[in-house]
Design a protein around this motif. Structure first.
Motif, short mmCIF file in Angstrom:
data_model
loop_
_atom_site.label_atom_id
_atom_site.label_comp_id
_atom_site.label_asym_id
_atom_site.label_seq_id
_atom_site.Cartn_x
_atom_site.Cartn_y
_atom_site.Cartn_z
N GLN A 168 37.62 32.62 42.84
CA GLN A 168 36.28 32.02 42.87
C GLN A 168 36.20 30.72 43.65
O GLN A 168 35.11 30.20 43.85
CB GLN A 168 35.80 31.76 41.44
N VAL A 169 37.34 30.16 44.06
CA VAL A 169 37.33 28.84 44.69
C VAL A 169 37.90 28.92 46.10
O VAL A 169 38.49 29.92 46.50
CB VAL A 169 38.14 27.81 43.87
N SER A 170 37.74 27.82 46.81
CA SER A 170 38.28 27.73 48.16
C SER A 170 38.75 26.31 48.40
O SER A 170 37.99 25.36 48.23
CB SER A 170 37.20 28.10 49.18
N GLY A 171 40.02 26.18 48.77
CA GLY A 171 40.53 24.87 49.11
C GLY A 171 41.52 24.32 48.10
O GLY A 171 41.54 24.69 46.93
N TYR A 172 42.32 23.41 48.60
CA TYR A 172 43.41 22.85 47.81
C TYR A 172 42.93 22.13 46.56
O TYR A 172 43.47 22.32 45.47
CB TYR A 172 44.25 21.90 48.69
N LEU A 173 41.93 21.27 46.69
CA LEU A 173 41.49 20.48 45.55
C LEU A 173 40.93 21.34 44.43
O LEU A 173 41.16 21.05 43.25
CB LEU A 173 40.46 19.43 45.98
N ASP A 174 40.22 22.39 44.77
CA ASP A 174 39.71 23.30 43.75
C ASP A 174 40.87 23.98 43.01
O ASP A 174 40.83 24.13 41.80
CB ASP A 174 38.81 24.37 44.37
N ASN B 135 45.03 30.25 48.37
CA ASN B 135 44.89 29.56 47.08
C ASN B 135 46.15 29.70 46.25
O ASN B 135 46.59 28.74 45.61
CB ASN B 135 43.68 30.09 46.31
N HIS B 136 46.75 30.88 46.25
CA HIS B 136 48.02 31.07 45.54
C HIS B 136 49.09 30.14 46.10
O HIS B 136 49.83 29.51 45.33
CB HIS B 136 48.49 32.52 45.66
N ARG B 137 49.16 30.04 47.40
CA ARG B 137 50.15 29.16 48.02
C ARG B 137 49.88 27.68 47.68
O ARG B 137 50.82 26.91 47.45
CB ARG B 137 50.17 29.37 49.53
N THR C 86 52.53 38.26 43.16
CA THR C 86 51.25 38.91 43.46
C THR C 86 50.68 38.52 44.82
O THR C 86 49.73 39.16 45.28
CB THR C 86 50.20 38.57 42.38
N ILE C 87 51.24 37.54 45.45
CA ILE C 87 50.66 37.02 46.69
C ILE C 87 50.56 38.09 47.78
O ILE C 87 49.58 38.14 48.52
CB ILE C 87 51.42 35.77 47.18
N GLU C 88 51.53 38.95 47.88
CA GLU C 88 51.52 39.97 48.92
C GLU C 88 50.56 41.12 48.61
O GLU C 88 50.09 41.79 49.52
CB GLU C 88 52.93 40.51 49.14
N SER C 89 50.28 41.33 47.32
CA SER C 89 49.40 42.44 46.95
C SER C 89 47.92 42.08 47.07
O SER C 89 47.06 42.94 47.03
CB SER C 89 49.70 42.92 45.53
N VAL C 90 47.64 40.79 47.24
CA VAL C 90 46.26 40.32 47.39
C VAL C 90 45.87 40.46 48.86
O VAL C 90 46.57 39.96 49.73
CB VAL C 90 46.12 38.85 46.93
N GLU C 91 44.77 41.14 49.10
CA GLU C 91 44.36 41.38 50.49
C GLU C 91 43.51 40.25 51.06
O GLU C 91 43.45 40.08 52.27
CB GLU C 91 43.61 42.70 50.58
N ASN C 92 42.87 39.51 50.22
CA ASN C 92 41.99 38.43 50.65
C ASN C 92 42.83 37.23 51.09
O ASN C 92 43.56 36.65 50.29
CB ASN C 92 41.05 38.07 49.50
N ALA C 93 42.70 36.84 52.34
CA ALA C 93 43.49 35.73 52.89
C ALA C 93 43.18 34.41 52.18
O ALA C 93 44.07 33.59 51.99
CB ALA C 93 43.24 35.60 54.38
N ASN C 94 41.93 34.20 51.77
CA ASN C 94 41.57 32.98 51.06
C ASN C 94 42.29 32.90 49.72
O ASN C 94 42.80 31.85 49.34
CB ASN C 94 40.05 32.92 50.85
#
Length: 99
Positions: free
Chosen positions: A21-27, A75-77, A63-71
């Protein structure tokens, strides 16, 4: 302080849903801070919180590789990096409580 058990799967699900639901490091940072503060307030021991954070890292790395959404991948990273930094900070708990 206690060493109460945390439902890791449930917690990981909450974090994962929030990261979609979020975008960006601070979120992303706010999400983790909110979860940590919740566990501090519930009386979880420092060791318990550290263990919890390590399981979050492992979960997100798996799970990072199984997520298709780059955003969401980014966020995981962000969260993985933030938790690694936090765990290396000697006064992480004081920092969490001061926010």
């Amino acid at each position: 302080m206690t060493t109460a058990n945390i439902d890791i799967d449930y917690e990981n699900g909450l974090i994962s849903a929030a990261l979609k639901q979020v975008s960006g490091y601070l979120d992303c940072e706010r999400i983790i801070i909110r979860h940590i503060r919740k566990h501090i307030e519930n009386g979880l021991s420092d060791t318990g919180i550290e263990h919890y954070l390590k399981t979050v890292i492992f979960y997100l790395e798996d799970t990072i590789e199984s997520v298709e959404n780059a955003n969401v991948q980014m966020n995981h990273r962000f969260v993985i990096g933030f938790i690694h930094t936090l765990l290396r900070t000697p006064s992480w708990k004081t920092w969490m409580l001061s926010l």
